[in-house]
Write a protein that holds these residues in place. Sequence first.
Motif, PDB file in Angstrom:
ATOM      1  N   ILE A   1       0.867  -1.174   0.000  1.00  7.36           N
ATOM      2  CA  ILE A   1       0.000   0.000   0.000  1.00  7.36           C
ATOM      3  C   ILE A   1       0.902   1.222   0.000  1.00  7.36           C
ATOM      4  O   ILE A   1       1.801   1.335   0.837  1.00  7.36           O
ATOM      5  CB  ILE A   1      -0.927   0.042   1.225  1.00  7.36           C
TER       6      ILE A   1
ATOM      7  N   VAL B   1      -1.537  -1.242  -4.025  1.00  7.41           N
ATOM      8  CA  VAL B   1      -2.723  -0.423  -3.785  1.00  7.41           C
ATOM      9  C   VAL B   1      -2.273   1.029  -3.904  1.00  7.41           C
ATOM     10  O   VAL B   1      -1.477   1.511  -3.096  1.00  7.41           O
ATOM     11  CB  VAL B   1      -3.331  -0.672  -2.385  1.00  7.41           C
TER      12      VAL B   1
ATOM     13  N   ASN C   1      -3.108   4.406  -3.282  1.00  5.80           N
ATOM     14  CA  ASN C   1      -4.061   5.190  -2.503  1.00  5.80           C
ATOM     15  C   ASN C   1      -3.828   6.680  -2.721  1.00  5.80           C
ATOM     16  O   ASN C   1      -2.702   7.157  -2.624  1.00  5.80           O
ATOM     17  CB  ASN C   1      -3.929   4.878  -1.007  1.00  5.80           C
TER      18      ASN C   1
ATOM     19  N   ILE D   1      -4.465  -1.661  -7.881  1.00  6.71           N
ATOM     20  CA  ILE D   1      -5.836  -1.171  -7.736  1.00  6.71           C
ATOM     21  C   ILE D   1      -5.784   0.237  -7.146  1.00  6.71           C
ATOM     22  O   ILE D   1      -4.856   0.573  -6.406  1.00  6.71           O
ATOM     23  CB  ILE D   1      -6.711  -2.087  -6.842  1.00  6.71           C
TER      24      ILE D   1
ATOM     25  N   ASP E   1      -7.368   3.296  -4.799  1.00  8.88           N
ATOM     26  CA  ASP E   1      -8.176   3.451  -3.598  1.00  8.88           C
ATOM     27  C   ASP E   1      -8.179   4.919  -3.183  1.00  8.88           C
ATOM     28  O   ASP E   1      -7.128   5.556  -3.148  1.00  8.88           O
ATOM     29  CB  ASP E   1      -7.622   2.586  -2.462  1.00  8.88           C
TER      30      ASP E   1
ATOM     31  N   MET F   1      -9.758  -0.052   3.230  1.00 12.52           N
ATOM     32  CA  MET F   1      -8.726  -0.195   2.190  1.00 12.52           C
ATOM     33  C   MET F   1      -7.870  -1.434   2.442  1.00 12.52           C
ATOM     34  O   MET F   1      -7.591  -2.209   1.522  1.00 12.52           O
ATOM     35  CB  MET F   1      -7.848   1.061   2.163  1.00 12.52           C
TER      36      MET F   1
ATOM     37  N   ARG G   1      -9.867  -4.574   1.826  1.00 12.47           N
ATOM     38  CA  ARG G   1     -10.042  -4.794   0.379  1.00 12.47           C
ATOM     39  C   ARG G   1      -8.786  -5.415  -0.233  1.00 12.47           C
ATOM     40  O   ARG G   1      -8.850  -6.370  -1.025  1.00 12.47           O
ATOM     41  CB  ARG G   1     -10.348  -3.448  -0.283  1.00 12.47           C
ATOM     42  N   ALA G   2      -7.620  -4.879   0.118  1.00 15.69           N
ATOM     43  CA  ALA G   2      -6.355  -5.421  -0.400  1.00 15.69           C
ATOM     44  C   ALA G   2      -6.148  -6.857   0.060  1.00 15.69           C
ATOM     45  O   ALA G   2      -5.701  -7.716  -0.715  1.00 15.69           O
ATOM     46  CB  ALA G   2      -5.191  -4.546   0.063  1.00 15.69           C
TER      47      ALA G   2
ATOM     48  N   GLN H   1      -8.473  -9.177  -1.836  1.00 13.79           N
ATOM     49  CA  GLN H   1      -8.074  -9.353  -3.237  1.00 13.79           C
ATOM     50  C   GLN H   1      -6.786 -10.152  -3.384  1.00 13.79           C
ATOM     51  O   GLN H   1      -6.667 -11.003  -4.260  1.00 13.79           O
ATOM     52  CB  GLN H   1      -7.909  -7.980  -3.908  1.00 13.79           C
TER      53      GLN H   1
END
Length: 305
Positions: A11, A35, A37, A68, A70, A83, A86-87, A90
Amino acid sequence: MTIRFDGRVAIVTGAGNGLGRAHALGLASRGARVVVNDFGGARDGSGGSLTPAQAVVEEIKKAGGEAIADGADVSNYEQVKAMVERATKQWGAVDLLCANAGILRDKSFGKMEPADFEKVLAVHLVGTFYCCKAVWDGMRERNYGRIVLTTSSSGLYGNFGQANYGAAKSGMIGLMNVLAEEGRKYNVRANIISPTAATRMTEELLPPQALGLMKPESITPAVEFLLSEDAPTRTIMGAGAGSFALIKIIESEGINLPEAEWTPDAVAAHFAEIADMSKAKALEGAFQQTQKYVGQAAARAGVKL
């Protein structure tokens, strides 16, 4: 040795522009699933849009990577937790965190409103805490985690008009120190980067010829090193324009005064000795300072500990 992040999930906050974007692209190019963000707000934290994060995701995908977008506001714990969930859903885990998101509301201290102080701390310091908190349990359970926070020379050394930013950024050093200590036995390593680069945050502060040398991409190698398998822990690195440095907070050896001299006058009289940095050391924990002072007092008193 080539540092890679294959199979790792990262992230990166504040990754829609500037440093965060460079970090996200760099990690993805070395195999991490990222991710991206970004709240997508203005430099002062107002507004909000997923467009910047989505644009970086598209760049990563075009280069063959996985990512992805976010839009979590890091100063909102529920959004940060969502967040991370979700990570994890996935990709199974969050292994790496680069807490980079930030805003600026610069004003001289006399003109700074409490709301501007509170908002900058909420995004930088509290938001960084939220991100670390949201990934912490998962990292401990899996016995693996790498965390990089983002401090600043404004916090380390001071900068006019940035009481809010400087306070938040120096606070992160205290957070990093404790995370490194508590994460040690779980193979969770925490470090911090002090970057200087040409970004939205600095574009008005430096001449064009200097900005040309200060590419955000010049910071990313240090971040990748601090997020790597063999990273150190409890380390402050400075980086900018291709220069890399180690930063330490050091303390002089100091002197011990007898009780009869526990006066401000004696401190003033001995200040040159107190401030002698010839034997200065970087202490490795809060209790080390206590042990040093007690040891000096015991030696003066002839007490065996």
